[in-house]
Design an enzyme around this catalytic site. Structure first.
Site, PDB file in Angstrom:
ATOM      1  N   GLU A 250      63.534  77.342  43.046  1.00  0.00           N
ATOM      2  CA  GLU A 250      63.375  78.445  43.997  1.00  0.00           C
ATOM      3  C   GLU A 250      64.056  79.657  43.366  1.00  0.00           C
ATOM      4  OE1 GLU A 250      64.314  79.566  48.674  1.00  0.00           O
ATOM      5  OE2 GLU A 250      64.889  77.612  47.876  1.00  0.00           O
ATOM      6  N   CYS A 284      66.411  86.958  48.038  1.00  0.00           N
ATOM      7  CA  CYS A 284      65.237  86.672  47.209  1.00  0.00           C
ATOM      8  C   CYS A 284      63.951  87.053  47.930  1.00  0.00           C
ATOM      9  CB  CYS A 284      65.203  85.191  46.841  1.00  0.00           C
ATOM     10  SG  CYS A 284      66.579  84.663  45.800  1.00  0.00           S
TER      11      CYS A 284
END
Length: 505
Positions: A250, A284
């Site tokens: 991720e 993010c």
């Protein structure tokens, strides 16, 4: 080791082979708020060995017993959320209210994983084909044994628990390496787990820098769940490749928000501001680029700037905290200065908005699409806003990025059609990042944003491997896998193949 006045010995790797320690500092003040051991390869190997033994016990408990213990852990975190939020604020600077919101979201996913693991991963009967009708078939998902989790500092509870909770629910033990910026958060979570599950060290924490993480990658764990920058992710993958250890990646993003001509502009501006500025832009999935239909561009921009003028970075009651990593300030400054040199209009903030560890909200317009502020991940409270002629142009610009983590679309009529054309792991329509908060939905990216998924059924399956089992019920009249197979059997099979597969439609 002393953690905020409490002695922590049972949940971090024991008896470190070196006395080397590192300090953790409050990014807002520079004050030392903790000191932790730099665990070596030897320490990591010992932690994994203990976890392997604990994992055998944990897996044998079965889904129901694991769920009961995970519920106890959830209760421990809930009761201690004020203390946990305070540590988050001290270590990475986020406002207490945002820290508690992060904890709340993590608890939702922990509950879902515990309650749904058996349904998703438990054994299931599947049908055989006509040629193998004599076989009873079953598929189940087995735990890897030990899962290593390497977590980030920006969401030090919500993000790693997306891997830890699901790995535990699947039956694995976990060795958790938190960021060197937020080791106290990781230690607190492991300590809470030890109170809920005192029987065995199912969750352990190792602390240190990149070398400690690399040691975990090479330690022989069954899988690594990583969250962090794309650059660090590539190094993690290289280390894992040495032992063919599978990884869940991720990584970073450069997420965009798209505003169509018929959008609710007040809602879109509010979402853009929160998406770009919350957590000081250190997200993010945060909004970094905005593409607005030309018909509403000026009105949207005015609304956004007016809202942003009321948000400030600072200490105390400020809505935005400091930039956690000192080196990230150089990235933010470089992006802003480059944009201005290339003709960007500074509508708010700008290069002068960087004051020590704090960056005030910054909004730029007319930034070239190949500028660093548009192409690279900035990870600060900055937004670039661009005018587009239509949604075709908006989608093309969104998809031009090397990243593909998430996106947000504001549109009344064509929201779904626009979202369907965006190449990313998830899209939320008329709400920022909603897909990341819903426990049943998978979360992850494409391209340089990584691969694999946390959350939802896909997240559970990430931390288990599929095992297929067959049992022959009776001897087949068409014995296929034998050297005694006759020409008659071959002829019958050939005829069946023609009937079963030779016709289209």
């Amino acid at each position: 080791m002393v953690l905020y006045g409490r002695l922590v010995t049972s949940t971090t790797a024991e008896s470190p082979s070196t006395q080397l320690r590192f300090d953790v500092r409050d990014p807002a003040t520079g004050a030392v708020v903790g000191r932790y051991p730099v665990h070596t390869e030897v320490d990591v190997a010992a932690a994994v060995a203990r976890a392997r033994e604990a994992g055998t016990w944990w897996a044998a408990l079965g889904f129901a017993e694991r769920a009961r213990r995970l519920d106890r852990w959830r209760a421990e975190v809930t009761r201690g959320r004020d203390d946990l939020a305070r540590i988050m604020r001290q270590e990475m600077g986020k406002p207490l209210s945002d820290a508690k919101l992060e904890i709340a979201m993590a608890l939702e996913h922990l509950k879902w994983a515990a309650r749904n693991a058996e349904r998703v991963l438990g054994p299931k009967s599947v049908h055989a084909s006509l040629l193998t009708i004599n076989q009873s078939c079953r598929v189940e998902y087995r735990p890897y044994g030990v899962v290593g989790v390497i977590g980030p500092w920006n969401y030090p509870v919500f993000t790693p628990l997306g891997s830890i909770s699901f790995a535990l629910a699947a039956g694995n033990a976990v060795v958790f390496k938190p960021s060197e910026y937020t080791p106290g958060v990781g230690a607190w979570l492991a300590e809470a787990f030890a109170r809920a599950v005192p029987e065995s060290p199912v969750v352990q924490v190792i602390t240190g820098d990149g070398a400690t993480g690399a040691a975990l990658c090479r330690s022989g764990v069954g899988k690594i769940g990583f969250t962090g920058s794309t650059a660090t992710g590539k190094r993690v993958m290289a280390a894992c490749a040495e032992t063919l250890t599978p990884v869940l990646m991720e990584c970073g993003g450069k997420d965009a928000l798209v505003v169509d001509a018929d959008a609710d502009l007040a809602a879109a501006a509010d979402a853009a501001l929160w998406g770009g500025m919350s957590n000081a832009g250190q997200t993010c999935l945060g909004v970094e680029r905005i593409y607005v239909h030309t018909d509403v561009y000026d009105e949207f921009l005015g609304r956004l700037v007016d809202l942003a003028r009321e948000v400030h970075a600072g200490r105390g009651a400020a809505k935005i905290g400091p930039i956690t990593m000192p080196k990230q300030l150089d990235v933010i400054r470089r992006h802003l200065e480059d944009a201005v040199l290339r003709g960007a209009r500074v509508l708010l903030g700008g290069p002068d908005a960087i004051e020590g560890q704090f960056v005030q909200p910054t909004i730029l317009a007319d930034v070239p699409e190949d500028a660093a502020a548009v192409v690279e991940e900035t990870f600060g409270p900055t937004l670039t806003v661009a005018r587009v002629a239509d949604m075709d142009e908006a989608v093309a610009r969104v998809n031009a990025s090397v990243y593909g983590l998430g996106a947000t679309v504001f549109a009344r009529r064509d929201g779904r059609a626009i979202a369907d054309r965006i190449e990313s792991g998830g899209v939320s329509i008329n709400a920022f990042v909603a897909h990341a908060t819903i426990p049943t939905l998978p979360l992850g990216g494409v391209r340089e944003s990584g691969f694999g998924r946390v959350h939802g059924p896909d997240g559970l399956r990430e931390f288990a491997y599929a095992k297929s089992t067959t049992r022959q019920l009776f001897s087949s009249p068409l014995a296929l896998t034998t050297f005694t197979r006759s020409a008659r059997v071959d002829a019958v099979v050939d005829r069946l193949v023609s009937v079963l597969h030779g016709r289209s439609g």
